[in-house]
Design an enzyme around this catalytic site. Structure first.
Site, PDB file in Angstrom:
ATOM      1  N   ASP A 280       5.213   5.063  -4.528  1.00  0.00           N
ATOM      2  CA  ASP A 280       5.711   3.863  -3.852  1.00  0.00           C
ATOM      3  C   ASP A 280       4.580   3.376  -2.952  1.00  0.00           C
ATOM      4  O   ASP A 280       4.335   3.943  -1.892  1.00  0.00           O
ATOM      5  CB  ASP A 280       6.964   4.250  -3.035  1.00  0.00           C
ATOM      6  CG  ASP A 280       7.586   3.079  -2.293  1.00  0.00           C
ATOM      7  OD1 ASP A 280       7.147   1.943  -2.493  1.00  0.00           O
ATOM      8  OD2 ASP A 280       8.531   3.321  -1.513  1.00  0.00           O
ATOM      9  N   TYR A 398       6.211  -9.138   9.757  1.00  0.00           N
ATOM     10  CA  TYR A 398       6.673 -10.237   8.907  1.00  0.00           C
ATOM     11  C   TYR A 398       6.972 -11.459   9.774  1.00  0.00           C
ATOM     12  O   TYR A 398       7.842 -11.392  10.642  1.00  0.00           O
ATOM     13  CB  TYR A 398       7.937  -9.809   8.139  1.00  0.00           C
ATOM     14  CG  TYR A 398       7.752  -8.475   7.444  1.00  0.00           C
ATOM     15  CD1 TYR A 398       7.196  -8.405   6.165  1.00  0.00           C
ATOM     16  CD2 TYR A 398       8.089  -7.281   8.097  1.00  0.00           C
ATOM     17  CE1 TYR A 398       6.997  -7.173   5.548  1.00  0.00           C
ATOM     18  CE2 TYR A 398       7.892  -6.051   7.480  1.00  0.00           C
ATOM     19  CZ  TYR A 398       7.347  -6.006   6.210  1.00  0.00           C
ATOM     20  OH  TYR A 398       7.154  -4.784   5.608  1.00  0.00           O
ATOM     21  N   GLU A 420       1.605   0.641   2.604  1.00  0.00           N
ATOM     22  CA  GLU A 420       2.456   1.808   2.337  1.00  0.00           C
ATOM     23  C   GLU A 420       1.719   2.859   1.516  1.00  0.00           C
ATOM     24  O   GLU A 420       1.156   2.559   0.456  1.00  0.00           O
ATOM     25  CB  GLU A 420       3.708   1.360   1.556  1.00  0.00           C
ATOM     26  CG  GLU A 420       4.600   2.510   1.125  1.00  0.00           C
ATOM     27  CD  GLU A 420       5.908   2.057   0.489  1.00  0.00           C
ATOM     28  OE1 GLU A 420       5.926   0.952  -0.105  1.00  0.00           O
ATOM     29  OE2 GLU A 420       6.899   2.791   0.578  1.00  0.00           O
TER      30      GLU A 420
HETATM   31  N1  GLY Z   1       9.616  -0.034  -2.530  1.00  0.00           N
HETATM   32  C1  GLY Z   1      10.699   0.059  -1.651  1.00  0.00           C
HETATM   33  C2  GLY Z   1      10.306   0.706  -0.400  1.00  0.00           C
HETATM   34  O1  GLY Z   1       9.148   0.648  -0.032  1.00  0.00           O
HETATM   35  O2  GLY Z   1      11.066   1.359   0.225  1.00  0.00           O
HETATM   36 MN    MN Z   2       8.904   2.749   0.447  1.00  0.00          MN
HETATM   37 MN    MN Z   3       7.551   0.311  -1.315  1.00  0.00          MN
END
Ligand code: GLY
Ligand code: MN
Ligand code: MN
Length: 452
Positions: A280, A398, A420
């Protein structure tokens, strides 16, 4: 079109070993105790429209205990007087069906290929499962996960109560929490798969950066990313988010159908899965390869907060520590930029100030599910991080130009930034599994295709 994106399929890690799958089965049986049966059901297939189904994804618990990844299976782990004994109910061989939907392993094939003690036909579930259940005094089943199993369990309980004076003869318990605790701590096999999943996702993000051009539609970046996933034998672990400009301020933007204009940032939140294990990753960068001054200031602030949060990831720290570290950096930075007013740091961190621009949490667990199982508090306190846990670190800011609830200087309007990474807690600190994915301003400006 693709050159492998720097990845070599021969480097793909091994699937989870049969030995480890057996260890998991034994462990849950021991946690549930003697004289118990644990029932793990698989997801059903879902209709997309008419007679077309969505691509199938097995339930994470089924993958976790058996590795079985196709529909119509139920797994039973029995802990009886002779030890642990497992039975997998599977679709039997059926030439007529196999002509349409592909070869089935059938009962004998399942016994040979999977680390189980016995296999039975799923067509016999209504007669065999009650017999199995009635041998044990505790049934561990997550009710609601399968209406067929719910009904069988309830019926078997009613039958047992008819026969016996003791109305509590068979107990139903929920194994969910015990399974979650097991899944929360990743083994070396799981970590290898997650590292590889992050490698593919990182390569996909880099490919999108390289091929970026002002004026391209969001879905073309999505195609590059997801093409790279498929090219490397994986698939998305959640629908990819590709948001240009103001669309990047929508946390779970899903349309991916707007043009990304010269001068816009693009926020891409996309990850894949390998043998069920998710990555992710989010990166945000200017489509034309050059951050404007306001974009640069805010981007560097989010990056500093993300680095501070990653530094707070170590065994013994609380789950809240990275979140607190990120929020502190973000709030101080926004105070300095005059975007929020404090006057104290504590007030600046509040939901009414920082919370207007950073609306989600910094982390979630990740594993077989992208938002993986595992509680975040224990006895109402944030739980402590341990080696083997994997969490995301994903602060963001944001400034939606569309938002009626905020007043901001025009120069910040339409900027949405999230960065992330996926972070493994190790014995001595942490490892950023998605470290191959560039994120400094210098790295990004050097890679983005439109800047060449
Ligand atoms: N992709 C969803 C999150 O970052 O939680
Ligand atoms: Mn995530
Ligand atoms: Mn994510």
């Amino acid at each position: 079109m693709f050159d492998g994106h720097g990845l070599d399929l021969s480097e793909a890690p091994l699937p989870i070993s049969d030995e480890e799958l057996r260890e998991r089965q034994t462990k849950i049986a021991e946690l549930c105790g003697q004289d118990s049966i644990i029932i793990i059901v698989n997801n059903s297939e879902s209709i997309r429209s008419a007679d077309v189904e969505y691509p199938y994804r097995a339930s994470s618990d089924m993958l976790y205990f058996t590795g079985w990844d196709s529909p119509n299976a139920i797994f039973c782990i029995c802990n009886g007087s002779k030890g642990v004994h497992t039975t997998l109910f599977v679709p039997p061989r059926d030439t007529d069906r196999e002509i349409w939907t592909g070869l089935r392993l059938g009962i004998d094939g399942a016994k040979k290929k999977y680390p189980i003690d016995n296999a039975l036909s799923i067509d016999e579930i209504e007669s065999e499962l009650p017999t199995l259940i009635s041998n044990y005094s505790s049934v561990f089943h997550q009710s609601g996960s399968s209406s067929v199993v719910d009904q069988i369990v309830e019926q078997t309980l009613l039958e047992s109560r008819k026969d016996e004076e003791d109305s509590d003869l068979i107990k139903i318990c929920n194994p969910g929490e015990m399974i979650s605790e097991m899944r929360l701590r990743k083994s070396d096999y799981e970590i290898d798969l997650m590292r590889y999943s992050c490698k593919i996702a990182s390569a996909a993000h880099v490919e999108a950066m390289k091929r970026a051009r002002s004026g391209m539609p969001e879905f073309q970046l999505q195609a590059i990313i997801e093409g790279c996933f498929i090219h490397n034998g994986s698939q998305w672990s959640y629908p990819s988010i590709v948001g240009g400009g103001d669309n990047g301020t929508i946390l779970h933007y899903s349309e991916n159908d707007s043009v990304i204009n010269d001068g816009d940032l693009v926020l891409i939140d996309a990850g894949c899965e390998v043998k069920g294990y998710a990555s992710d990753i989010t990166r945000t960068w200017p489509i034309n390869g050059k951050f404007t001054e306001p974009q640069r200031l805010l981007y560097q602030l989010v990056l500093d907060s993300q680095i501070a949060a990653i530094e707070a990831c170590k065994p013994g720290a609380t789950f809240e520590a990275p979140n607190n570290a990120a929020k502190e950096v973000l709030a101080s930075g926004l105070l300095e930029l005059g975007i929020i007013s404090g006057p104290t740091l504590e007030e600046a961190i509040s939901p009414e100030q920082l919370g207007m621009f950073f609306m989600h949490r910094t982390s979630h667990w990740i594993g077989l599910d992208v938002h993986d199982v595992g509680v975040y508090t224990v006895d109402e306190e944030p739980r402590l991080l341990e080696a083997g846990m994997v969490l995301t670190i994903e602060p963001g800011l944001y400034f939606g130009a569309w938002r009626p609830d905020i007043e901001i200087d025009e120069k910040w309007a339409g900027i949405g930034i999230r960065i992330e990474d996926d972070v493994l807690i190790t014995k001595s600190g942490c490892e950023v599994l998605s470290d191959d994915c560039p994120k400094t301003i210098e790295q990004l400006e050097a890679i983005i295709g439109d800047s060449k």
